[in-house]
Design an enzyme around this catalytic site. Structure first.
Site, PDB file in Angstrom:
ATOM      1  N   GLY A  53     -11.832   0.172  -1.714  1.00  0.00           N
ATOM      2  CA  GLY A  53     -11.995   0.998  -2.909  1.00  0.00           C
ATOM      3  C   GLY A  53     -12.397   2.446  -2.697  1.00  0.00           C
ATOM      4  O   GLY A  53     -12.809   3.100  -3.653  1.00  0.00           O
ATOM      5  N   TRP A  55     -10.509   5.080  -2.122  1.00  0.00           N
ATOM      6  CA  TRP A  55      -9.648   6.005  -2.881  1.00  0.00           C
ATOM      7  C   TRP A  55     -10.019   5.934  -4.364  1.00  0.00           C
ATOM      8  O   TRP A  55     -10.054   6.946  -5.055  1.00  0.00           O
ATOM      9  CB  TRP A  55      -8.159   5.658  -2.684  1.00  0.00           C
ATOM     10  CG  TRP A  55      -7.599   6.155  -1.374  1.00  0.00           C
ATOM     11  CD1 TRP A  55      -8.305   6.397  -0.234  1.00  0.00           C
ATOM     12  CD2 TRP A  55      -6.231   6.479  -1.080  1.00  0.00           C
ATOM     13  NE1 TRP A  55      -7.454   6.839   0.756  1.00  0.00           N
ATOM     14  CE2 TRP A  55      -6.185   6.894   0.272  1.00  0.00           C
ATOM     15  CE3 TRP A  55      -5.048   6.434  -1.804  1.00  0.00           C
ATOM     16  CZ2 TRP A  55      -4.995   7.278   0.895  1.00  0.00           C
ATOM     17  CZ3 TRP A  55      -3.855   6.817  -1.180  1.00  0.00           C
ATOM     18  CH2 TRP A  55      -3.832   7.238   0.150  1.00  0.00           C
ATOM     19  N   ASP A  84      -5.253  -4.736  -5.835  1.00  0.00           N
ATOM     20  CA  ASP A  84      -5.220  -5.144  -4.421  1.00  0.00           C
ATOM     21  C   ASP A  84      -5.156  -6.669  -4.341  1.00  0.00           C
ATOM     22  O   ASP A  84      -5.571  -7.364  -5.266  1.00  0.00           O
ATOM     23  CB  ASP A  84      -6.462  -4.653  -3.662  1.00  0.00           C
ATOM     24  CG  ASP A  84      -6.222  -4.627  -2.153  1.00  0.00           C
ATOM     25  OD1 ASP A  84      -5.998  -3.533  -1.604  1.00  0.00           O
ATOM     26  OD2 ASP A  84      -6.225  -5.712  -1.514  1.00  0.00           O
ATOM     27  N   ASP A 100      -0.760  -9.427  -5.895  1.00  0.00           N
ATOM     28  CA  ASP A 100       0.264  -8.842  -5.030  1.00  0.00           C
ATOM     29  C   ASP A 100       1.080  -7.817  -5.817  1.00  0.00           C
ATOM     30  O   ASP A 100       1.773  -8.171  -6.770  1.00  0.00           O
ATOM     31  CB  ASP A 100       1.167  -9.983  -4.539  1.00  0.00           C
ATOM     32  CG  ASP A 100       2.235  -9.500  -3.586  1.00  0.00           C
ATOM     33  OD1 ASP A 100       2.396  -8.271  -3.432  1.00  0.00           O
ATOM     34  OD2 ASP A 100       2.908 -10.362  -2.998  1.00  0.00           O
ATOM     35  N   ASP A 126      -2.136   3.278  -0.509  1.00  0.00           N
ATOM     36  CA  ASP A 126      -2.591   3.314   0.887  1.00  0.00           C
ATOM     37  C   ASP A 126      -2.318   1.948   1.512  1.00  0.00           C
ATOM     38  O   ASP A 126      -2.956   1.545   2.471  1.00  0.00           O
ATOM     39  CB  ASP A 126      -4.099   3.623   0.877  1.00  0.00           C
ATOM     40  CG  ASP A 126      -4.666   3.887   2.255  1.00  0.00           C
ATOM     41  OD1 ASP A 126      -3.888   4.250   3.151  1.00  0.00           O
ATOM     42  OD2 ASP A 126      -5.887   3.731   2.424  1.00  0.00           O
ATOM     43  N   LYS A 166       1.459   5.618   1.809  1.00  0.00           N
ATOM     44  CA  LYS A 166       1.378   5.522   3.280  1.00  0.00           C
ATOM     45  C   LYS A 166       2.722   5.066   3.833  1.00  0.00           C
ATOM     46  O   LYS A 166       3.362   4.176   3.271  1.00  0.00           O
ATOM     47  CB  LYS A 166       0.290   4.505   3.645  1.00  0.00           C
ATOM     48  CG  LYS A 166       0.271   4.183   5.129  1.00  0.00           C
ATOM     49  CD  LYS A 166      -1.098   4.033   5.682  1.00  0.00           C
ATOM     50  CE  LYS A 166      -1.790   2.749   5.341  1.00  0.00           C
ATOM     51  NZ  LYS A 166      -3.214   2.836   5.687  1.00  0.00           N
TER      52      LYS A 166
HETATM   53  C1  LIG Z   1      -5.931   0.382   4.284  1.00  0.00           C
HETATM   54  S1  LIG Z   1      -6.371  -0.730   3.021  1.00  0.00           S
HETATM   55  C2  LIG Z   1      -6.551   0.322   1.638  1.00  0.00           C
HETATM   56  C3  LIG Z   1      -7.814   1.125   1.686  1.00  0.00           C
HETATM   57  C4  LIG Z   1      -8.125   1.773   0.354  1.00  0.00           C
HETATM   58  N1  LIG Z   1      -7.193   2.838   0.044  1.00  0.00           N
HETATM   59  C5  LIG Z   1      -9.512   2.361   0.340  1.00  0.00           C
HETATM   60  O1  LIG Z   1      -9.626   3.559   0.301  1.00  0.00           O
HETATM   61  O2  LIG Z   1     -10.481   1.597   0.356  1.00  0.00           O
HETATM   62  C6  LIG Z   1      -4.861  -1.537   2.707  1.00  0.00           C
HETATM   63  C7  LIG Z   1      -4.937  -2.523   1.562  1.00  0.00           C
HETATM   64  O3  LIG Z   1      -3.607  -2.906   1.225  1.00  0.00           O
HETATM   65  C8  LIG Z   1      -3.728  -4.162   0.586  1.00  0.00           C
HETATM   66  N2  LIG Z   1      -2.400  -4.763   0.421  1.00  0.00           N
HETATM   67  C9  LIG Z   1      -1.474  -5.028   1.387  1.00  0.00           C
HETATM   68  N3  LIG Z   1      -0.383  -5.593   0.832  1.00  0.00           N
HETATM   69  C10 LIG Z   1      -0.611  -5.669  -0.508  1.00  0.00           C
HETATM   70  C11 LIG Z   1       0.146  -6.160  -1.607  1.00  0.00           C
HETATM   71  N4  LIG Z   1       1.357  -6.691  -1.428  1.00  0.00           N
HETATM   72  N5  LIG Z   1      -0.390  -6.088  -2.848  1.00  0.00           N
HETATM   73  C12 LIG Z   1      -1.629  -5.565  -3.029  1.00  0.00           C
HETATM   74  N6  LIG Z   1      -2.391  -5.085  -2.025  1.00  0.00           N
HETATM   75  C13 LIG Z   1      -1.896  -5.139  -0.779  1.00  0.00           C
HETATM   76  C14 LIG Z   1      -4.648  -4.911   1.531  1.00  0.00           C
HETATM   77  O4  LIG Z   1      -5.232  -6.025   0.891  1.00  0.00           O
HETATM   78  C15 LIG Z   1      -5.670  -3.821   1.891  1.00  0.00           C
HETATM   79  O5  LIG Z   1      -6.822  -3.937   1.108  1.00  0.00           O
END
Ligand SMILES: C[S@@+](CC[C@H](N)C(=O)[O-])C[C@H]1O[C@@H](n2cnc3c(N)ncnc32)[C@H](O)[C@@H]1O
Length: 327
Positions: A53, A55, A84, A100, A126, A166
Site C-alpha cells: 500500500g 503507492w 490487490d 485478481d 505496480d 510497471k
Molecule cells: C510490487 S507489489 C506492489 C507494491 C505497491 N505498489 C506498494 O507500493 O505497496 C506487487 C503487487 O502486485 C500484486 N498482484 C500481482 N498480480 C496481481 C493480480 N493479478 N491482481 C491483483 N494484484 C496482483 C501482488 O499481490 C503484489 O502485492
C-alpha cells in the site's frame, strides 16, 4: 540479511521506514511524479496491484488529506480505489478491493465505483507476477498485467488521462510500446532512481489518453492483436518466430527520474549515527517495517506447526532432524 545490513545496502528501504511508507516502492511513484507531475490536479485514481500500500499512501497523503483539510463536500472528495490479490491494511481515504485484477468480475467491481459519471484521471499499476526466472515467461505475464490495467483505462480513464504501469524491458517490449501508443499520445519509458539498475523493471508513463476513433472497450483484444500481427515474424509455415526489430513507431523516450541528487539504489550508504550521553558516536537502531504483512504466506505453515506441537504430534522439522541424526 539482518535488518541493519539491509538498512545499509538499501537506502530506500531505510528511508521508507523513516518516512512511514509501507514499502520502498513509494519512492518510485514520487520520483515519477517529480519528472512527470502525474499527481498534479488529479482527483480520481485507481491503484492496481496496490499491496502492501505505499503507492496508496502517496495518494492518501498527496490527494485525499489535502482535500479533507479543505473541508470539501462528499461529492467533491477524491475517489481513490485500490485493488490487490493480497489483503491490505486500511489507509485513510482509500477504498480497497481484494482480488485478481485480471478477472472481469473484479474489473467490474472497480468500474462500479465510477457509475456516477465520474472518470479516473490516473490509473497506476505496480503489479508484478511471481517471477519464475524464465525471462520470456516473466515478460509475458508482466505484459498481461499491463493489458489488464489498459482494460480498466478503456472503461474509466478520462480523455487526456494518464496510465503508469510497471513493465519488464525484455526483447518484446517494443511491441508493448507500440500497442500503448494506439491509446496514448505520449508514451515514455521511465526508470526511477529508486529502481535498481540491475533490474529490468521500468515504468511506462502513458500520457494524454486518446483511444482510436470509434473505439469501444470490447474491441481492445482485436485492436491489440491487429497491431501485434503487423509486427510478428513468421516462418514459411505461419509459425510465430518473435517480434520484428524496432520500427520507428516503437521507439519511446527514456527518462531517468529522481534528479541527480537522488540516492543511488545500487549503492551502500553509511547508517545514521547519534552521539550518546557519554559523547560516544553510535549507530541509530534499525526501525521496524511500517506495516507487517496482514496475511503472510508463511502464516499458515506456522499455524500448522503450532497445532501439531499442541496436539503432541511431531513437527516436520523434528521428524527431519530425527531422520538425519539416525543416519
Ligand atoms: C510490487 S507489489 C506492489 C507494491 C505497491 N505498489 C506498494 O507500493 O505497496 C506487487 C503487487 O502486485 C500484486 N498482484 C500481482 N498480480 C496481481 C493480480 N493479478 N491482481 C491483483 N494484484 C496482483 C501482488 O499481490 C503484489 O502485492
Amino acid at each position: 540479511m539482518g535488518k541493519a545490513s539491509k538498512d545499509k545496502r538499501d537506502i530506500y528501504y531505510r528511508k521508507a521506514k523513516e518516512e512511514g511508507w509501507r514499502a520502498r516502492s513509494a519512492f518510485k511513484l514520487l520520483q515519477i511524479d517529480d519528472s512527470f507531475g502525474i499527481l498534479k490536479n488529479v482527483k480520481n485514481v485507481v491503484d492496481l496491484c496496490a499491496a502492501p500500500g505505499s503507492w496508496s499512501q502517496v495518494l492518501s497523503r498527496r490527494i485525499y488529506l489535502p482535500a479533507k483539510e479543505k473541508g470539501l463536500s462528499d461529492e467533491d472528495m477524491p475517489k481513490l480505489i485500490a485493488i490487490d490479490l493480497q489483503p491490505m491494511a486500511p489507509i485513510e481515504g482509500i477504498t480497497t478491493i481484494q482480488g485478481d485484477m485480471t478477472s472481469m468480475s473484479k474489473v467490474e467491481e472497480i468500474l462500479a465505483h465510477f457509475t456516477d459519471g465520474r472518470k479516473a484521471d490516473l490509473v497506476i499499476s505496480d503489479g508484478a507476477p511471481d517471477v519464475t526466472g524464465l525471462h520470456d515467461m516473466d515478460e509475458f505475464m508482466q505484459a498481461q498485467l499491463v493489458f489488464a490495467g489498459l482494460t480498466v483505462c478503456t472503461h474509466i480513464l478520462a480523455d487526456g488521462g494518464v496510465y503508469v504501469a510497471k513493465i519488464f524491458r525484455g526483447k518484446d517490449v517494443a511491441l508493448l510500446y507500440s500497442q500503448l501508443k494506439l491509446f496514448f499520445k505520449q508514451v515514455t519509458c521511465a526508470k526511477p532512481k529508486s529502481s535498481r539498475n540491475s533490474s529490468i523493471e521500468a515504468f511506462v508513463v502513458c500520457q494524454e489518453y486518446s483511444p482510436p476513433e470509434g473505439f469501444e472497450p470490447d474491441d481492445l483484444s482485436r485492436v491489440l492483436h491487429e497491431r501485434a500481427k503487423g509486427m510478428l515474424q513468421e516462418d514459411a509455415h505461419g509459425n510465430a518466430l518473435g517480434t520484428m526489430g524496432w520500427p520507428t513507431e516503437c521507439i519511446v523516450p527514456f527518462v531517468s527520474c529522481g534528479g541527480i541528487d537522488a540516492y543511488d539504489s545500487d549503492m551502500s550508504y553509511d547508517l545514521p549515527t547519534y552521539i550518546d550521553e557519554d559523547g560516544v558516536e553510535r549507530v541509530k537502531p534499525s526501525l521496524d517495517p511500517v506495516q507487517p504483512p496482514t496475511e503472510p504466506f508463511y502464516k499458515m505453515a506456522i499455524e500448522r506447526e503450532r497445532a501439531k506441537a499442541q496436539s503432541g504430534k511431531k513437527s516436520a522439522k523434528q521428524l527431519l532432524h530425527e531422520e538425519a541424526t539416525r543416519r
